[in-house]
Design a protein around this motif. Structure first.
Motif, mmCIF file in Angstrom:
data_model
loop_
_atom_site.group_PDB
_atom_site.id
_atom_site.type_symbol
_atom_site.label_atom_id
_atom_site.label_comp_id
_atom_site.label_asym_id
_atom_site.label_seq_id
_atom_site.Cartn_x
_atom_site.Cartn_y
_atom_site.Cartn_z
ATOM 1 N N GLY A 112 34.929 60.451 51.463
ATOM 2 C CA GLY A 112 35.637 60.369 52.730
ATOM 3 C C GLY A 112 35.207 61.392 53.746
ATOM 4 N N THR A 113 34.269 62.269 53.374
ATOM 5 C CA THR A 113 33.755 63.276 54.294
ATOM 6 C C THR A 113 32.258 63.041 54.505
ATOM 7 O OG1 THR A 113 33.267 64.803 52.465
ATOM 8 C CG2 THR A 113 35.444 64.961 53.493
ATOM 9 N N LYS A 114 31.688 63.802 55.411
ATOM 10 C CA LYS A 114 30.253 63.702 55.646
ATOM 11 C C LYS A 114 29.528 64.439 54.527
ATOM 12 C CE LYS A 114 26.711 64.418 59.189
ATOM 13 N NZ LYS A 114 26.430 64.942 60.548
ATOM 14 N N PHE A 115 29.057 63.692 53.539
ATOM 15 C CA PHE A 115 28.457 64.313 52.365
ATOM 16 C C PHE A 115 26.932 64.370 52.485
ATOM 17 C CE2 PHE A 115 29.127 59.785 51.441
ATOM 18 C CZ PHE A 115 27.844 59.390 51.099
ATOM 19 N N LYS A 116 26.349 65.231 51.662
ATOM 20 C CA LYS A 116 24.894 65.388 51.615
ATOM 21 C C LYS A 116 24.419 65.052 50.210
ATOM 22 C CE LYS A 116 21.178 68.753 52.323
ATOM 23 N NZ LYS A 116 20.869 70.180 52.650
ATOM 24 N N GLN A 174 42.641 47.687 45.673
ATOM 25 C CA GLN A 174 42.504 48.198 47.031
ATOM 26 C C GLN A 174 43.147 49.567 47.144
ATOM 27 O OE1 GLN A 174 40.808 45.859 48.973
ATOM 28 N NE2 GLN A 174 40.369 47.561 50.356
ATOM 29 N N ARG A 175 42.412 50.534 47.676
ATOM 30 C CA ARG A 175 42.926 51.864 47.968
ATOM 31 C C ARG A 175 42.685 52.141 49.441
ATOM 32 N NH1 ARG A 175 43.387 55.926 44.207
ATOM 33 N NH2 ARG A 175 44.135 57.066 46.022
ATOM 34 N N GLY A 176 43.564 51.646 50.313
ATOM 35 C CA GLY A 176 43.341 51.794 51.744
ATOM 36 C C GLY A 176 42.121 50.996 52.164
ATOM 37 N N LYS A 177 41.164 51.662 52.801
ATOM 38 C CA LYS A 177 39.952 50.978 53.226
ATOM 39 C C LYS A 177 38.959 50.794 52.080
ATOM 40 C CE LYS A 177 37.496 55.157 54.741
ATOM 41 N NZ LYS A 177 36.810 55.811 55.893
ATOM 42 N N GLY A 212 29.512 54.109 26.083
ATOM 43 C CA GLY A 212 29.778 55.542 26.037
ATOM 44 C C GLY A 212 29.885 56.212 27.389
ATOM 45 N N ARG A 213 30.078 55.411 28.438
ATOM 46 C CA ARG A 213 30.211 55.978 29.780
ATOM 47 C C ARG A 213 31.398 55.344 30.499
ATOM 48 N NH1 ARG A 213 24.117 54.664 31.009
ATOM 49 N NH2 ARG A 213 24.557 53.406 29.154
ATOM 50 N N VAL A 214 31.980 56.103 31.400
ATOM 51 C CA VAL A 214 33.062 55.612 32.255
ATOM 52 C C VAL A 214 32.501 55.426 33.659
ATOM 53 C CG1 VAL A 214 35.238 56.250 33.383
ATOM 54 C CG2 VAL A 214 34.956 56.588 30.920
ATOM 55 N N PHE A 215 32.814 54.290 34.270
ATOM 56 C CA PHE A 215 32.278 53.958 35.590
ATOM 57 C C PHE A 215 33.404 53.700 36.587
ATOM 58 C CE2 PHE A 215 29.138 52.685 32.479
ATOM 59 C CZ PHE A 215 27.933 53.071 33.027
ATOM 60 N N LEU A 216 33.166 54.106 37.829
ATOM 61 C CA LEU A 216 34.010 53.716 38.950
ATOM 62 C C LEU A 216 33.079 53.256 40.063
ATOM 63 C CD1 LEU A 216 35.361 56.578 37.690
ATOM 64 C CD2 LEU A 216 37.155 55.907 39.285
ATOM 65 N N LEU A 217 33.410 52.164 40.699
ATOM 66 C CA LEU A 217 32.595 51.633 41.787
ATOM 67 C C LEU A 217 33.452 51.566 43.050
ATOM 68 C CD1 LEU A 217 29.727 50.519 42.318
ATOM 69 C CD2 LEU A 217 30.687 48.219 41.989
ATOM 70 N N PHE A 218 32.945 52.139 44.136
ATOM 71 C CA PHE A 218 33.677 52.222 45.388
ATOM 72 C C PHE A 218 32.899 51.508 46.500
ATOM 73 C CE2 PHE A 218 34.754 55.938 42.909
ATOM 74 C CZ PHE A 218 36.122 56.074 43.062
ATOM 75 N N GLY A 219 33.629 50.807 47.350
ATOM 76 C CA GLY A 219 33.013 50.186 48.519
ATOM 77 C C GLY A 219 34.035 50.052 49.633
#
Length: 300
Positions: free
Chosen positions: A179-183, A269-272, A282-289
């Motif tokens: 949600g911020t300007k990331f690098k 849905q989480r807001g926008k 063996g891995r946990v995933f989250l996908l955001f768009g």
């Protein structure tokens, strides 16, 4: 005692009169009663203290404030060295804290009785240490509050560091970063080179577990994400102009994902933001768009 010394001491005078028997306070109060200028100053100080205390009592803490603060701390972990075990332990302890309901009222009541200031610079007074007591007490309360949990007082670092980070902490930390300007730590569009770089950095890699809708989508790059001392990564993909999705990957043992689905997840849905969560190999995933949940579902 001159007027400036009296002014300094009276800044610490408790309105309930608990300090009236102290010789330094008594002398300062006598000077305020005899000196018109000093007396008017004391009256204004007491009025300001009362206004400040009354204003604090009207504050209503917003819902979710604690979670937002913890998420911000967790997101900032990405800027610290990976081997900083103390910071990881501290954030892990904070994540387990449940403030008692009556704490806010007790703090406000204490503020009405005491107005702490810095110790006297000259150090010549017998009771100079009294003026630092409120600050020391506040620090002690904060330390005891952080280092204790109901029904399970910690005896060492192993007692306060959770073995697995709640999935909600990972989600909040990722959303805070996105949600911020990331690098990006690395910019790379080729999947093979991108995933090789992630493995080299010692992070959990999404290779072999990409949703079918991302298998042919070029990458953008990646950045590290540390949550409560657990190392993860955010991998960014570009589906089109202004259309990006971000995959968060952690080792399954580092995240509490026992209730996560093993197959294709259902996005929420989480807001926008649309968010999908699952566990695989063996891995946990989250996908955001930044899209509707139905659109994110189409990637699986």
């Amino acid at each position: 005692m001159d007027k400036e010394e009296a002014r300094f001491i009276l800044k610490c005078f408790r309105p309930d009169g608990a300090d009236a028997d102290n010789s330094d306070f008594s002398e300062a109060l006598r000077m305020a009663a005899a000196d018109r200028e000093l007396g008017e100053w004391l009256s204004k100080e007491r009025a300001k203290d009362a206004e400040f205390s009354e204003a604090l009592s009207r504050l209503t803490l917003p819902d979710g404030l604690r979670e937002e603060i913890l998420a911000g701390l967790a997101a900032e972990r990405g800027d610290y060295p990976e081997k900083d075990e103390f910071d990881g332990s501290l954030i892990g302890a904070l994540s387990q804290v449940a403030p008692p309901r009556e704490l806010r009222g007790e703090i406000l009541a204490a503020m009405e009785r005491s107005v702490p200031t810095a110790p006297e610079a000259s150090g010549a007074r017998r009771h100079w240490w009294r003026f630092g007591v409120p600050l020391a007490a506040a620090a002690g309360i904060a330390l005891a509050f952080v280092m204790s949990r109901p029904g399970n007082p910690p005896s060492g670092p192993s007692d306060v560091v959770s073995s697995a980070v709640p999935i909600s902490h990972v989600e909040e930390a990722a959303l805070s970063r996105l949600g911020t300007k990331f690098k990006l730590d690395l910019k790379e569009d080729d999947h093979k080179r991108l995933f090789q770089a992630i493995r080299t950095r010692g992070r959990a890699c999404p290779e072999g577990c990409l949703p079918k809708g991302l298998s042919e989508v070029p990458g953008i790059g990646c950045m590290d994400l540390n949550v409560d001392g657990k190392p993860g990564v955010i991998v960014c993909f570009r589906r089109g102009e202004g259309d990006e999705v971000h995959m968060v990957v952690f080792k399954a043992g580092d995240v509490d994902g026992a209730k996560l689905p093993g197959g294709a997840p259902a996005a929420e849905q989480r807001g926008k933001w649309a968010v999908a969560r699952w566990k695989e190999k063996g891995r946990v995933f989250l996908l955001f768009g930044e899209m509707e949940a139905e659109q994110l579902d189409e990637l699986f």
